[in-house]
Design a protein around this motif. Structure first.
Motif, PDB file in Angstrom:
ATOM      1  N   THR A 264      -5.427  11.678  -4.113  1.00 26.50           N
ATOM      2  CA  THR A 264      -5.329  11.140  -5.471  1.00 26.50           C
ATOM      3  C   THR A 264      -4.478  11.999  -6.393  1.00 26.50           C
ATOM      4  OG1 THR A 264      -7.410  12.220  -6.061  1.00 26.50           O
ATOM      5  CG2 THR A 264      -7.533   9.933  -5.290  1.00 26.50           C
ATOM      6  N   ALA A 265      -4.243  13.249  -5.998  1.00 29.82           N
ATOM      7  CA  ALA A 265      -3.393  14.122  -6.804  1.00 29.82           C
ATOM      8  C   ALA A 265      -2.852  15.228  -5.925  1.00 29.82           C
ATOM      9  CB  ALA A 265      -4.189  14.722  -7.965  1.00 29.82           C
ATOM     10  N   GLY A 266      -1.645  15.670  -6.225  1.00 32.91           N
ATOM     11  CA  GLY A 266      -1.075  16.814  -5.538  1.00 32.91           C
ATOM     12  C   GLY A 266       0.017  16.466  -4.554  1.00 32.91           C
ATOM     13  N   GLU A 267       0.680  17.519  -4.105  1.00 27.86           N
ATOM     14  CA  GLU A 267       1.802  17.396  -3.174  1.00 27.86           C
ATOM     15  C   GLU A 267       1.369  17.803  -1.768  1.00 27.86           C
ATOM     16  OE1 GLU A 267       4.777  16.087  -4.052  1.00 27.86           O
ATOM     17  OE2 GLU A 267       3.803  15.736  -5.986  1.00 27.86           O
ATOM     18  N   TYR A 268       1.953  17.163  -0.779  1.00 27.62           N
ATOM     19  CA  TYR A 268       1.585  17.406   0.616  1.00 27.62           C
ATOM     20  C   TYR A 268       2.705  16.949   1.529  1.00 27.62           C
ATOM     21  CZ  TYR A 268       0.746  12.436   0.301  1.00 27.62           C
ATOM     22  OH  TYR A 268       0.905  11.097   0.077  1.00 27.62           O
ATOM     23  N   GLU A 269       2.622  17.364   2.786  1.00 25.12           N
ATOM     24  CA  GLU A 269       3.484  16.859   3.849  1.00 25.12           C
ATOM     25  C   GLU A 269       2.571  16.255   4.899  1.00 25.12           C
ATOM     26  OE1 GLU A 269       6.097  19.814   5.456  1.00 25.12           O
ATOM     27  OE2 GLU A 269       6.972  20.251   3.496  1.00 25.12           O
ATOM     28  N   THR A 270       3.107  15.320   5.669  1.00 20.91           N
ATOM     29  CA  THR A 270       2.323  14.720   6.744  1.00 20.91           C
ATOM     30  C   THR A 270       3.048  14.858   8.069  1.00 20.91           C
ATOM     31  OG1 THR A 270       3.297  12.518   6.455  1.00 20.91           O
ATOM     32  CG2 THR A 270       1.279  13.000   5.214  1.00 20.91           C
ATOM     33  N   ARG A 271       2.289  14.720   9.112  1.00 22.86           N
ATOM     34  CA  ARG A 271       2.828  14.632  10.464  1.00 22.86           C
ATOM     35  C   ARG A 271       2.504  13.239  10.989  1.00 22.86           C
ATOM     36  NH1 ARG A 271       1.474  20.557  11.987  1.00 22.86           N
ATOM     37  NH2 ARG A 271       3.084  21.578  10.740  1.00 22.86           N
ATOM     38  N   ALA A 272       2.992  12.914  12.160  1.00 23.44           N
ATOM     39  CA  ALA A 272       2.823  11.579  12.732  1.00 23.44           C
ATOM     40  C   ALA A 272       1.353  11.206  12.841  1.00 23.44           C
ATOM     41  CB  ALA A 272       3.474  11.526  14.110  1.00 23.44           C
ATOM     42  N   MET A 273       1.054   9.943  12.518  1.00 20.10           N
ATOM     43  CA  MET A 273      -0.298   9.406  12.664  1.00 20.10           C
ATOM     44  C   MET A 273      -0.200   7.959  13.101  1.00 20.10           C
ATOM     45  SD  MET A 273      -1.443   9.617   8.651  1.00 20.10           S
ATOM     46  CE  MET A 273      -0.404  10.938   8.079  1.00 20.10           C
ATOM     47  N   SER A 274      -1.222   7.488  13.750  1.00 20.67           N
ATOM     48  CA  SER A 274      -1.235   6.155  14.330  1.00 20.67           C
ATOM     49  C   SER A 274      -1.064   5.077  13.262  1.00 20.67           C
ATOM     50  CB  SER A 274      -2.561   5.921  15.065  1.00 20.67           C
ATOM     51  OG  SER A 274      -2.691   4.568  15.434  1.00 20.67           O
ATOM     52  N   CYS A 275      -0.096   4.169  13.492  1.00 22.61           N
ATOM     53  CA  CYS A 275       0.101   3.058  12.556  1.00 22.61           C
ATOM     54  C   CYS A 275      -1.034   2.045  12.684  1.00 22.61           C
ATOM     55  CB  CYS A 275       1.462   2.409  12.745  1.00 22.61           C
ATOM     56  SG  CYS A 275       1.737   1.738  14.381  1.00 22.61           S
ATOM     57  N   GLN A 276      -1.841   2.174  13.718  1.00 23.92           N
ATOM     58  CA  GLN A 276      -3.029   1.332  13.861  1.00 23.92           C
ATOM     59  C   GLN A 276      -4.064   1.697  12.787  1.00 23.92           C
ATOM     60  OE1 GLN A 276      -4.909   1.594  17.683  1.00 23.92           O
ATOM     61  NE2 GLN A 276      -6.511   0.154  17.163  1.00 23.92           N
ATOM     62  N   HIS A 277      -4.089   2.953  12.369  1.00 20.08           N
ATOM     63  CA  HIS A 277      -5.070   3.421  11.395  1.00 20.08           C
ATOM     64  C   HIS A 277      -4.480   3.671  10.016  1.00 20.08           C
ATOM     65  CE1 HIS A 277      -7.914   3.730  14.617  1.00 20.08           C
ATOM     66  NE2 HIS A 277      -7.078   4.497  15.292  1.00 20.08           N
ATOM     67  N   VAL A 278      -3.170   3.875   9.944  1.00 15.24           N
ATOM     68  CA  VAL A 278      -2.496   4.112   8.667  1.00 15.24           C
ATOM     69  C   VAL A 278      -1.272   3.207   8.603  1.00 15.24           C
ATOM     70  CG1 VAL A 278      -1.348   5.801   7.193  1.00 15.24           C
ATOM     71  CG2 VAL A 278      -3.298   6.504   8.595  1.00 15.24           C
TER      72      VAL A 278
END
Length: 112
Positions: free
Chosen positions: A51-65
């Protein structure tokens, strides 16, 4: 560098290093029931909304996201790495362990 993570539903805060994901840092909180099995973005159990803040992501399942989830910042905690202080709402299966007394050890329940 370490950042502050706030769980909106409870107001609890914990620190998370920039090289660790939100789920691993959350597991240090001492709560029982935080799912650590997959840790690779494939099971979808650790879904949160940043809900707030900066982040980076790595690969995650498109079935769940889905793309809509990404646009709404609903992601898997095991694949989110903070780049500043962040606030999250816990979604789905992990909500009970993190946002209720059920996740506390028996001796902690009386402290709330």
């Amino acid at each position: 560098m370490h950042y502050q993570v706030t769980i909106e539903e409870t107001g609890e805060q914990y620190t998370c290093g920039e090289q660790e994901n939100l789920l691993i840092a959350m597991s240090r909180s001492g709560r029982r029931g935080i799912p650590l099995g997959c840790r690779g973005g494939g099971c979808g159990v650790c879904k949160v909304e940043v809900t707030a803040g900066e982040y980076e992501t790595r690969a995650m399942s498109c079935q769940h996201v889905t793309e809509e989830d990404r646009a709404e910042r609903r992601l898997l905690a095991c694949r989110v790495f903070p780049r500043g202080d962040v606030s999250v709402k816990v979604l789905g299966k992990m909500h009970k362990a993190v946002c209720t007394n059920a996740g506390l050890r028996p001796t902690e329940k009386t402290k709330i």
